[in-house]
Design an enzyme around this catalytic site. Structure first.
Site, PDB file in Angstrom:
ATOM      1  N   ASP A 193       0.853  -1.197   0.000  1.00 13.34           N
ATOM      2  CA  ASP A 193       0.000   0.000   0.000  1.00 13.34           C
ATOM      3  C   ASP A 193       0.882   1.237   0.000  1.00 13.34           C
ATOM      4  O   ASP A 193       1.321   1.706   1.046  1.00 13.34           O
ATOM      5  CB  ASP A 193      -0.934   0.008   1.211  1.00 13.34           C
ATOM      6  CG  ASP A 193      -1.967   1.132   1.136  1.00 13.34           C
ATOM      7  OD1 ASP A 193      -1.760   2.083   0.355  1.00 13.34           O
ATOM      8  OD2 ASP A 193      -2.967   1.062   1.860  1.00 13.34           O
ATOM      9  N   HIS A 198       0.242   8.048   3.733  1.00 13.62           N
ATOM     10  CA  HIS A 198       0.905   7.436   4.875  1.00 13.62           C
ATOM     11  C   HIS A 198       2.414   7.700   4.919  1.00 13.62           C
ATOM     12  O   HIS A 198       3.096   7.186   5.806  1.00 13.62           O
ATOM     13  CB  HIS A 198       0.646   5.927   4.863  1.00 13.62           C
ATOM     14  CG  HIS A 198      -0.806   5.585   4.733  1.00 13.62           C
ATOM     15  ND1 HIS A 198      -1.716   5.867   5.722  1.00 13.62           N
ATOM     16  CD2 HIS A 198      -1.499   5.019   3.718  1.00 13.62           C
ATOM     17  CE1 HIS A 198      -2.917   5.475   5.318  1.00 13.62           C
ATOM     18  NE2 HIS A 198      -2.809   4.960   4.110  1.00 13.62           N
TER      19      HIS A 198
END
Length: 295
Positions: A193, A198
């Site tokens: 991911d 993030h």
């Protein structure tokens, strides 16, 4: 209209054929904090997550990330009938059910469909359901998930149902904290991911966050592993299913408090932030969180 429910609902996504190895399993377990406590390198139970010596087990949540584990691009959003962008999207909820303990290596084919689209007024919720099957057609696991798309509701569609899991009014059977490491999101992004939310401070700020946030599925895995260790003897094979709604964000460096209540047929779980900062202490991480053990 950016989201056309008539096109989206029922649409089949392209099948995805994938494979995984024990090295992938080990990296995933490290990404969700296995082996991070002092003494874990000497603890036989902890080593079942981090040592491929024949006793390696697979936490069922690995099945969620296995199909995209080797992706290096940000996750695509090419969903039929949905013209949305990554900055609008956060993970809404996730469930996985496994038919048997997952093998430490193997291959499978994932079939996924859009099962529903809800109109929340100021946002849309898109639901997907998937089944992973072995090359021989045997069902290995099923997944159900939703994404929350900010700014794309308001067309007058179905708001959808809500299922609230009540927290028992008694002392929890387990009460544990986990310290999220500063580099946790950077490590977990190697599990397939690469969403810049993030890792990239500028992208996170543009999306409305003061700093990059931890992946929801990382929190999900941390909580599942913690409850498995606390109430299932550290035996991942005893997990039949795990479901949760992502109720808040976690910033790397924060502490997650995991409380669990062992009920007759399932385990109810609460995950919140434990912090000396009043504005963050008790902030939700996961809600409506239930683990069904294999009895």
């Amino acid at each position: 209209m950016p989201i056309d429910p008539d096109v989206a609902i029922g649409a089949e996504l392209p099948e995805r054929t994938f494979a995984w190895t024990s090295s992938d399993v080990l990296l995933y377990h490290l990404g969700i904090g296995a082996g991070s406590r002092a003494g874990d390198n000497l603890d036989p139970r902890a080593l079942r997550y981090t040592l491929d010596d024949g006793d390696l087990q697979v936490l069922p949540s690995f099945g969620i990330v296995a199909p995209t584990f080797h992706e290096t691009d940000p996750p695509p959003l090419d969903l039929p009938g949905c013209d949305i962008n990554l900055a609008q999207v956060v993970h809404g909820s996730q469930q996985i059910s496994v038919q048997a303990p997952l093998p430490t290596s193997g291959s499978a084919v994932l079939s996924t469909r859009i099962s529903d689209v809800w109109d929340k007024g100021n946002a849309a919720v898109i639901w997907q359901e998937g089944v992973a099957r072995s090359a021989g057609g045997e069902e290995l696991w099923t997944v159900r998930s939703s994404i929350f798309v900010r700014g794309e509701g308001g067309w007058g569609g179905d708001r959808g149902a809500s299922t609230i899991v009540e927290i028992p009014e008694r002392k929890p059977d387990a009460d544990t904290t986990y310290d999220v490491t500063p580099q946790q999101a950077l490590l977990y992004r190697l599990c397939g991911d690469r969403n810049p939310l993030h890792a990239d401070p500028q992208f996170a700020q543009a999306a409305g966050f003061p700093a990059p946030i931890l992946h929801g599925l990382c929190s999900y895995g941390i909580v599942l592993r913690t409850v498995t260790d606390d109430l299932l003897g550290g035996d991942a094979a005893r997990v039949a299913s795990f479901a949760a709604r992502f109720a808040g964000v976690v910033f790397p460096g924060e502490t997650i408090r995991v409380q669990a209540w062992n009920e007759v047929e399932h385990i109810v779980v609460s995950a919140t932030i434990a912090s000396h900062r009043a504005e963050r202490d008790g902030a939700p991480v996961l809600a409506d969180c239930v683990l069904v053990p294999r009895r």
